[in-house]
Each structure stands twice: as structure tokens, then as C-alpha cells.
Design an enzyme around this catalytic site. Structure first.
Site, short mmCIF file in Angstrom:
data_model
loop_
_atom_site.label_atom_id
_atom_site.label_comp_id
_atom_site.label_asym_id
_atom_site.label_seq_id
_atom_site.Cartn_x
_atom_site.Cartn_y
_atom_site.Cartn_z
N ASP A 91 0.78 -1.24 0.00
CA ASP A 91 0.00 0.00 0.00
C ASP A 91 0.82 1.29 0.00
O ASP A 91 0.25 2.38 0.14
CB ASP A 91 -1.00 0.05 1.17
CG ASP A 91 -2.23 -0.80 0.89
OD1 ASP A 91 -2.42 -1.18 -0.29
OD2 ASP A 91 -2.98 -1.10 1.83
N LYS B 65 3.42 1.16 -4.88
CA LYS B 65 4.29 0.58 -5.92
C LYS B 65 3.58 0.45 -7.26
O LYS B 65 4.12 0.80 -8.30
CB LYS B 65 4.77 -0.83 -5.47
CG LYS B 65 5.57 -0.83 -4.19
CD LYS B 65 5.98 -2.24 -3.79
CE LYS B 65 4.80 -3.12 -3.39
NZ LYS B 65 4.10 -2.67 -2.16
N THR B 66 2.37 -0.07 -7.21
CA THR B 66 1.65 -0.32 -8.47
C THR B 66 1.20 0.99 -9.10
O THR B 66 1.30 1.19 -10.32
CB THR B 66 0.47 -1.27 -8.22
OG1 THR B 66 0.98 -2.46 -7.61
CG2 THR B 66 -0.24 -1.64 -9.52
N HIS C 61 3.71 -9.40 -0.45
CA HIS C 61 5.02 -9.54 0.18
C HIS C 61 5.64 -10.91 -0.13
O HIS C 61 6.82 -11.01 -0.45
CB HIS C 61 4.87 -9.35 1.68
CG HIS C 61 6.13 -9.54 2.44
ND1 HIS C 61 7.24 -8.75 2.24
CD2 HIS C 61 6.47 -10.46 3.39
CE1 HIS C 61 8.21 -9.16 3.04
NE2 HIS C 61 7.78 -10.20 3.74
#
Ligand code: GDP
Ligand code: MG
Length: 391
Positions: free
Chosen positions: A21, A24-25, A84
Site C-alpha cells: 500500500d 508501488k503499483t 510480500h
């Protein structure tokens, strides 16, 4: 027919890493958007990255998205992963050999447990260059708070052996850049400039000594023994000398090269090839052996490794492993039994990452950074990386 990839710029593999959260995306999508607007690639929206198909690397399922883009000076393949566990598996097996990483840290939250763990993993698998994106800088009430987060990140990097003071730290907003806000699209451009300049072009695998793991062995009547596989590194031309490792290190000469039935003048890293070997009897070479430039790799039985023990949910074991455990090790194309010694740790539970010493049943070419899978009864129970070779 196949169109050749025209290599005009150096190619690098990079990826985003960091706590869940932290953005990154969103940042990955923003990078493609900013570059697409410059005419250097295709915009890849958030949903396409976040719902990446699962990939099986060495029998281990990893959710991984690959996007591709170009800056003025380089061509990048960029990986982003949703969870992760995907990072842990991917990094310990080296499924994506990263030349550099973008560490995404939310300026609002600072360092979180996965931030620290990804930095540790990056260090252990040999990712030598990290650029920091202090993301969500749009939401920070005051700059001084961001200054504190920046200090904290630099300290973390220094503590893990990175040049914490020299690492570029760029304040960005993936979300606002994605929305087209000029202040923040400029921040993403600044981040890309930092990656371009701070992450060096790696020694290309093309320049390294030739190595190909043997996948298959065939006989061509009247011509001799042919080994097939994907070239891991280096280049090969007919006439080159090679050693067949696993087969008492027999040395021979390459008398022919083919790819998909067509003769080729030169094979290089990434190519799938058939290599014709002079005077090697068919039964002297088999799957799991390695064909390499003479003297470039040394086979060994003993090594230290870092292994992630898959959890039951991931298809792994439900019970711990202990010293004396004797699974199969899948190393390149080889499948070899090995004895595990966990040292003082003694046991490792599913879901944990441990260091171990492995004594293989036979010699295999090994080197630090090499990824492998641990299997038992036909299923993958662990993902590992060689840390050091020998005792
Ligand atoms: P990931 O888990 O690290 O890939 O994080 P995501 O990209 O999925 O983002 C997590 C959440 O943070 C989402 O709700 C995003 O909209 C939000 N977010 C991402 N980047 C930014 C940013 O730059 N600013 C703000 N304010 N929110 C962001
Ligand atoms: Mg994500």
C-alpha cells in the site's frame, strides 16, 4: 516470421519494492503514463499491473507484472508484484534478476516492516543500486515530516550496507502523476532521471563466459551428439571449445549450432539452441549437465544458501524442516538430492526464510546468486539462492 528485437539502447531489469500500500503499483502505472506521453512506450493502467497473471518460476507460483518502457538513454523491463510473499519468493530465487530497484516508501507512513525486509533481501541477492521514491508526497502536511522520513530511509540503507547518503531520494506522487498533475508528472520524470544516472549499466550477460544448462540430449545420425537448452549467458560460435560439466568435465569443440531447426552463426544469452559437440558419446552427457566456457565455472557439492520455506497455503509443507532433511534440489536443469544442515537454528517453519548448508549427492556448477527450488515428493517446498560455495 519473427521480427528481431532491435537493440538500440542498453537494457536493464528493474523493479518496484516496498511495503504493501505504499504505492508501488500506482507508481509503476504513472511511470508508463509519463513516458507514453513523451512517446516512449505504452501506458499500462493500474488494473493491468495489479492483476498480473501468475507465473511459475522453478515450480513456484509468483504473481509478477512485467512492464516495458524506454527513457532517452535506456530500455527497461520493470517488475511489480502484489504481495510480500511474491517479493520474497521472487527475490530469493532470482526469478527477476534486478539490476536496480526503486524502493517505494510512503512519505505519510515512513519505514514499515516490509520496507526493511525488501532492503535486506535486495542486499542479500546482490541488487547493488537502489533509488528511493518517497511516494504520496502530495498528501504530506509539511516538508519537515518528509525530511524525517528521508533521514530514516537513508539510515536504513546505510545500516544494510548501501551508500545511504548517496542514494537518490525523490519525492513523488504516483497518484497525482497518474492524474496528469504537471508538478507530479515532473516528479516522476525526476525519479526516472535518477534511475538512469544512478543505476549503472550492468556487465551484460553477453560479455560473460558462455554457459548453457542442458535440457535435452539427441543424436543426429552421422553427425554426433547434440545438446539443447537456453543460453544463460555469453555467446557461442562453431569452433569454440566448451567443457561439459557433470560429465567429468569433458572438453570438446562445438561443430554446429541451430535454433528451431535453422543453422545459426552465433548463439547468445537468451537463445534456445541445439549445440553439436565433437566426439562426445551420447551417454556421456545428460539433462542437468552444464555446457560452459572451459574454466569458467567450478562444480561443487557443498554450499550455503538462503531458503524460503513455502507455507502450506502456498502448496508447501505444513510441518517444519530440521537438520538431516534430505529433499531434492532443482538447480538449473539438474535434480540432485542434498542433505540440509540448519546449524544453530535447528528447525525452520513453513513461511520462514533460513540460512542453511547443503551437501549435494553429486557435484553441480554453483555460484553465489544462483537460484534453485527445493522439492519433495514432486512438489516445491522451498525457494533458495546460493550465498557461498564450498565449506
Ligand atoms: P502497492 O500495494 O504498494 O502497490 O500500493 P498501491 O499502488 O496499490 O496504492 C495503495 C493505495 O495508496 C491506493 O489507494 C492508492 O491510490 C494510494 N496511493 C498510491 N500512490 C499515492 C500517492 O502518490 N498519493 C496518495 N495520496 N495516495 C497514493
Ligand atoms: Mg501493488
Amino acid at each position: 516470421s519473427k521480427t528481431a528485437y532491435v537493440r538500440t539502447k542498453p537494457h536493464l531489469n528493474i523493479g518496484t519494492m516496498g511495503h504493501v500500500d505504499h504505492g508501488k503499483t500506482t507508481l509503476t502505472a504513472a511511470i508508463t503514463k509519463v513516458l507514453a506521453e513523451r512517446g516512449a512506450g505504452t501506458f499500462v493502467p493500474f488494473d493491468r499491473i495489479d492483476r498480473a497473471p501468475e507465473e511459475a518460476a522453478r515450480g513456484i507460483t509468483i504473481n509478477i507484472a512485467h512492464v516495458e518502457y524506454e527513457t532517452d538513454t535506456r530500455h527497461y523491463a520493470h517488475v511489480d508484484m502484489p504481495g510480500h510473499a511474491d517479493y520474497v519468493k521472487n527475490m530469493v530465487t532470482g526469478a527477476a534478476q534486478l539490476d536496480g530497484a526503486i524502493l517505494v516508501v510512503s512519505a505519510l507512513d515512513g519505514i514499515m516492516p516490509q520496507t526493511a525486509e525488501h532492503v535486506l533481501l535486495a542486499r542479500q541477492v546482490g541488487v547493488d543500486h537502489i533509488v528511493v521514491a518517497l511516494n504520496k508526497a502530495d498528501g504530506a502536511a509539511d516538508e519537515e515530516l518528509i525530511d524525517l522520513v528521508e533521514l530514516e530511509v537513508r539510515d536504513l540503507l546505510t545500516a544494510q550496507g548501501y551508500a545511504g547518503d548517496a542514494v537518490p531520494v525523490v519525492r513523488v506522487s504516483g497518484l497525482r502523476a497518474l492524474a496528469g498533475d504537471p508538478r507530479w508528472t515532473a516528479s516522476v520524470e525526476a525519479l526516472l532521471d535518477a534511475v538512469d544516472t544512478y543505476v549503472p549499466t550492468p556487465e551484460r550477460y553477453l560479455d560473460a563466459p558462455f554457459l548453457m544448462p542442458v535440457e535435452n540430449v539427441l543424436t543426429i545420425t552421422g553427425r554426433g551428439t547434440v545438446v539443447t537448452g537456453a543460453v544463460e549467458r555469453g555467446t557461442l560460435v562453431p569452433g569454440d571449445r566448451v567443457a561439459v560439466l557433470g560429465a567429468d568435465g569433458v572438453e570438446t569443440v562445438v561443430t554446429g549450432l541451430e535454433t528451431f531447426g535453422k543453422p545459426m552463426r552465433q548463439a547468445q544469452a537468451g537463445d534456445n539452441v541445439a549445440v553439436l559437440l565433437r566426439g562426445v558419446p551420447r551417454d556421456a552427457v545428460r539433462r542437468g549437465h552444464v555446457v560452459a566456457a572451459p574454466g569458467s565455472v567450478v562444480p561443487a557439492r557443498r554450499f550455503r544458501a538462503r531458503v524460503y520455506v513455502l507455507s502450506g497455503r502456498e502448496g508447501g509443507r505444513t510441518t517444519p524442516i530440521a537438520t538431516g532433511y534430505r529433499p531434492q534440489f532443482y538447480i538449473r536443469t539438474a535434480d540432485v538430492v542434498g542433505d540440509v544442515d540448519l546449524g544453530a537454528v535447528a528447525v525452520a517453519r513453513p513461511g520462514e526464510t533460513v540460512e542453511m548448508t547443503v551437501e549435494l549427492g553429486r557435484e553441480v556448477p554453483l555460484e553465489p546468486g544462483l537460484g534453485f527450488a527445493v522439492r519433495e515428493g514432486g512438489r516445491t517446498v522451498g525457494a533458495g539462492t546460493v550465498v557461498s560455495v564450498g565449506s
